[in-house]
Enzyme design. Sequence first.
Site, PDB file in Angstrom:
ATOM      1  N   CYS A   1      49.450  42.827  43.892  1.00  0.00           N
ATOM      2  CA  CYS A   1      49.708  41.395  43.730  1.00  0.00           C
ATOM      3  C   CYS A   1      51.224  41.195  43.749  1.00  0.00           C
ATOM      4  O   CYS A   1      51.994  42.162  43.626  1.00  0.00           O
ATOM      5  CB  CYS A   1      49.130  40.921  42.405  1.00  0.00           C
ATOM      6  SG  CYS A   1      49.818  41.844  41.029  1.00  0.00           S
TER       7      CYS A   1
ATOM      8  N   HIS B   1      49.959  51.742  37.817  1.00  0.00           N
ATOM      9  CA  HIS B   1      49.044  52.857  37.569  1.00  0.00           C
ATOM     10  C   HIS B   1      48.806  53.597  38.876  1.00  0.00           C
ATOM     11  O   HIS B   1      47.734  53.497  39.482  1.00  0.00           O
ATOM     12  CB  HIS B   1      47.728  52.339  36.973  1.00  0.00           C
ATOM     13  CG  HIS B   1      47.913  51.670  35.653  1.00  0.00           C
ATOM     14  ND1 HIS B   1      47.700  50.341  35.447  1.00  0.00           N
ATOM     15  CD2 HIS B   1      48.335  52.156  34.459  1.00  0.00           C
ATOM     16  CE1 HIS B   1      47.971  50.027  34.190  1.00  0.00           C
ATOM     17  NE2 HIS B   1      48.358  51.106  33.570  1.00  0.00           N
TER      18      HIS B   1
ATOM     19  N   HIS C   1      53.449  43.662  32.896  1.00  0.00           N
ATOM     20  CA  HIS C   1      52.457  43.337  31.850  1.00  0.00           C
ATOM     21  C   HIS C   1      53.055  42.555  30.696  1.00  0.00           C
ATOM     22  O   HIS C   1      52.326  41.973  29.904  1.00  0.00           O
ATOM     23  CB  HIS C   1      51.863  44.634  31.273  1.00  0.00           C
ATOM     24  CG  HIS C   1      51.206  45.497  32.296  1.00  0.00           C
ATOM     25  ND1 HIS C   1      51.761  46.666  32.749  1.00  0.00           N
ATOM     26  CD2 HIS C   1      50.036  45.361  32.945  1.00  0.00           C
ATOM     27  CE1 HIS C   1      50.957  47.207  33.642  1.00  0.00           C
ATOM     28  NE2 HIS C   1      49.905  46.444  33.784  1.00  0.00           N
TER      29      HIS C   1
ATOM     30  N   CYS D   1      55.589  39.448  34.723  1.00  0.00           N
ATOM     31  CA  CYS D   1      55.048  38.535  35.733  1.00  0.00           C
ATOM     32  C   CYS D   1      55.054  37.102  35.180  1.00  0.00           C
ATOM     33  O   CYS D   1      54.686  36.884  34.021  1.00  0.00           O
ATOM     34  CB  CYS D   1      53.617  38.950  36.075  1.00  0.00           C
ATOM     35  SG  CYS D   1      52.804  37.785  37.191  1.00  0.00           S
TER      36      CYS D   1
ATOM     37  N   HIS E   1      44.394  47.074  25.943  1.00  0.00           N
ATOM     38  CA  HIS E   1      45.221  46.902  27.139  1.00  0.00           C
ATOM     39  C   HIS E   1      46.633  46.464  26.757  1.00  0.00           C
ATOM     40  O   HIS E   1      46.821  45.663  25.839  1.00  0.00           O
ATOM     41  CB  HIS E   1      44.581  45.872  28.080  1.00  0.00           C
ATOM     42  CG  HIS E   1      45.176  45.871  29.449  1.00  0.00           C
ATOM     43  ND1 HIS E   1      46.339  45.195  29.748  1.00  0.00           N
ATOM     44  CD2 HIS E   1      44.791  46.491  30.590  1.00  0.00           C
ATOM     45  CE1 HIS E   1      46.636  45.391  31.018  1.00  0.00           C
ATOM     46  NE2 HIS E   1      45.715  46.169  31.557  1.00  0.00           N
TER      47      HIS E   1
ATOM     48  N   GLU F   1      48.751  44.508  28.183  1.00  0.00           N
ATOM     49  CA  GLU F   1      49.038  43.063  28.264  1.00  0.00           C
ATOM     50  C   GLU F   1      48.524  42.344  27.013  1.00  0.00           C
ATOM     51  O   GLU F   1      49.184  41.438  26.482  1.00  0.00           O
ATOM     52  CB  GLU F   1      48.391  42.459  29.519  1.00  0.00           C
ATOM     53  CG  GLU F   1      48.706  40.964  29.653  1.00  0.00           C
ATOM     54  CD  GLU F   1      47.870  40.265  30.712  1.00  0.00           C
ATOM     55  OE1 GLU F   1      47.649  40.852  31.789  1.00  0.00           O
ATOM     56  OE2 GLU F   1      47.434  39.133  30.451  1.00  0.00           O
TER      57      GLU F   1
ATOM     58  N   THR G   1      45.139  38.027  31.846  1.00  0.00           N
ATOM     59  CA  THR G   1      45.280  37.459  33.198  1.00  0.00           C
ATOM     60  C   THR G   1      44.313  38.067  34.217  1.00  0.00           C
ATOM     61  O   THR G   1      43.978  37.423  35.199  1.00  0.00           O
ATOM     62  CB  THR G   1      46.714  37.666  33.722  1.00  0.00           C
ATOM     63  OG1 THR G   1      47.034  39.060  33.634  1.00  0.00           O
ATOM     64  CG2 THR G   1      47.713  36.856  32.923  1.00  0.00           C
TER      65      THR G   1
ATOM     66  N   SER H   1      43.471  53.116  36.798  1.00  0.00           N
ATOM     67  CA  SER H   1      43.743  51.687  36.980  1.00  0.00           C
ATOM     68  C   SER H   1      42.531  50.879  36.539  1.00  0.00           C
ATOM     69  O   SER H   1      41.442  50.980  37.113  1.00  0.00           O
ATOM     70  CB  SER H   1      44.078  51.425  38.454  1.00  0.00           C
ATOM     71  OG  SER H   1      43.878  50.068  38.754  1.00  0.00           O
TER      72      SER H   1
ATOM     73  N   ASN I   1      41.958  47.623  36.777  1.00  0.00           N
ATOM     74  CA  ASN I   1      41.416  46.640  37.724  1.00  0.00           C
ATOM     75  C   ASN I   1      40.706  47.321  38.887  1.00  0.00           C
ATOM     76  O   ASN I   1      39.777  46.767  39.458  1.00  0.00           O
ATOM     77  CB  ASN I   1      42.495  45.644  38.166  1.00  0.00           C
ATOM     78  CG  ASN I   1      43.451  46.249  39.156  1.00  0.00           C
ATOM     79  OD1 ASN I   1      43.152  46.322  40.333  1.00  0.00           O
ATOM     80  ND2 ASN I   1      44.591  46.712  38.684  1.00  0.00           N
TER      81      ASN I   1
HETATM   82  S1  SF4 Z   1      49.293  38.414  36.093  1.00  0.00           S
HETATM   83 FE1  SF4 Z   1      49.143  40.622  36.517  1.00  0.00          FE
HETATM   84  S2  SF4 Z   1      47.569  40.764  38.133  1.00  0.00           S
HETATM   85 FE2  SF4 Z   1      48.200  38.614  38.029  1.00  0.00          FE
HETATM   86  S3  SF4 Z   1      49.825  38.383  39.560  1.00  0.00           S
HETATM   87 FE3  SF4 Z   1      50.824  38.873  37.630  1.00  0.00          FE
HETATM   88  S4  SF4 Z   1      51.042  41.101  37.581  1.00  0.00           S
HETATM   89 FE4  SF4 Z   1      49.544  40.605  39.161  1.00  0.00          FE
END
Ligand code: SF4
Length: 308
Positions: free
Chosen positions: A12, A39, A74, A96, A124, A126, A160, A218, A220
């Site tokens: 992403c 990861h 994260h 992010c 996790h 995050e 997220t 990972s 996800n």
């Molecule tokens: S929140 Fe996490 S999965 Fe979503 S765009 Fe940002 S880094 Fe990527």
Amino acid sequence: MQVIRASAMGMCFGVRDALAAARAVDAPTDTTIWGELVHNDGVRAELAARGFEQRAESDRGSLPATTQVLITAHGIAERERERLRGAGHRLVDTTCPLVARAHAAALQLAAEGRHVVVLGKRDHVEVAGLTGDLASWSVVGHLSEVERWPHSRLGVLCQTTFQEIEARRLLDAIVAANPHADVVFRDTICEPTRQRVRALRELIDAVDLVVVVGGRHSNNTRQLVASVVKGGRRAIHVERAEQLDPRDFAACATVGLTAGTSTQDEVIDAVEAALRAMPATARPRPDADAVSRAPGAEDTARSAASRT
Ligand code: SF4
């Protein structure tokens, strides 16, 4: 063999930007990456070769020895940011923007006097960041973790990368278990995650099986594998092209390809090339063409993110 790529997959923009920021660091030997940036063993080896210290997420109690600390996509709690700054560390913050938006939502719910419930995975990184600045919070990842909380005001939000269907199911269960409470929901699932889920759903209907490329650790990637199986197709999880076994593709004409958010483009391309080199042993599915022509979605994700 026909190979159809999911219209949204792989890294992403949040992970790409974090990786680009790490690659741009000019003093890697004086920088600690505060957790796992990606990861992905290949990327970890590349960062180690440049001299970065990489601190495991479970080992962030003691302060790092380097001057500079790189915060991963994260994110971390503000309290942790202050602890690092207070000890004299300079921060390279690659959180992010969509994680930052979830942090803001959590703080807003708390400011409204709500007990904050995070729909996500308890251990996790995050989620640790999201809850790190809160005084009153719970994490719910399964129906079995839904409680009747004593609070009269609840504020629910999502990790997220949480699955939308699961979030709705848990939210309904929370509302049902807490009829005395005013429940507010903030949907903080990120757009790239939604797009990957949608793309996978389309893909599953058009292929015989799906190859999922991504790290064994990972989260996800493992979710993608589970979604394929839930969708009634066989999933083959590989980290790189050399792990493909032609025997898995016997009597298979159309293969779907997707990848976790920590997978590099060149690894996905190599897997695709290896699949295409395998001989087809059956006729393609009739609905395969429509999906293979579907447009990509990552640009939409970027523009949605830039609006936040
Ligand atoms: S929140 Fe996490 S999965 Fe979503 S765009 Fe940002 S880094 Fe990527």
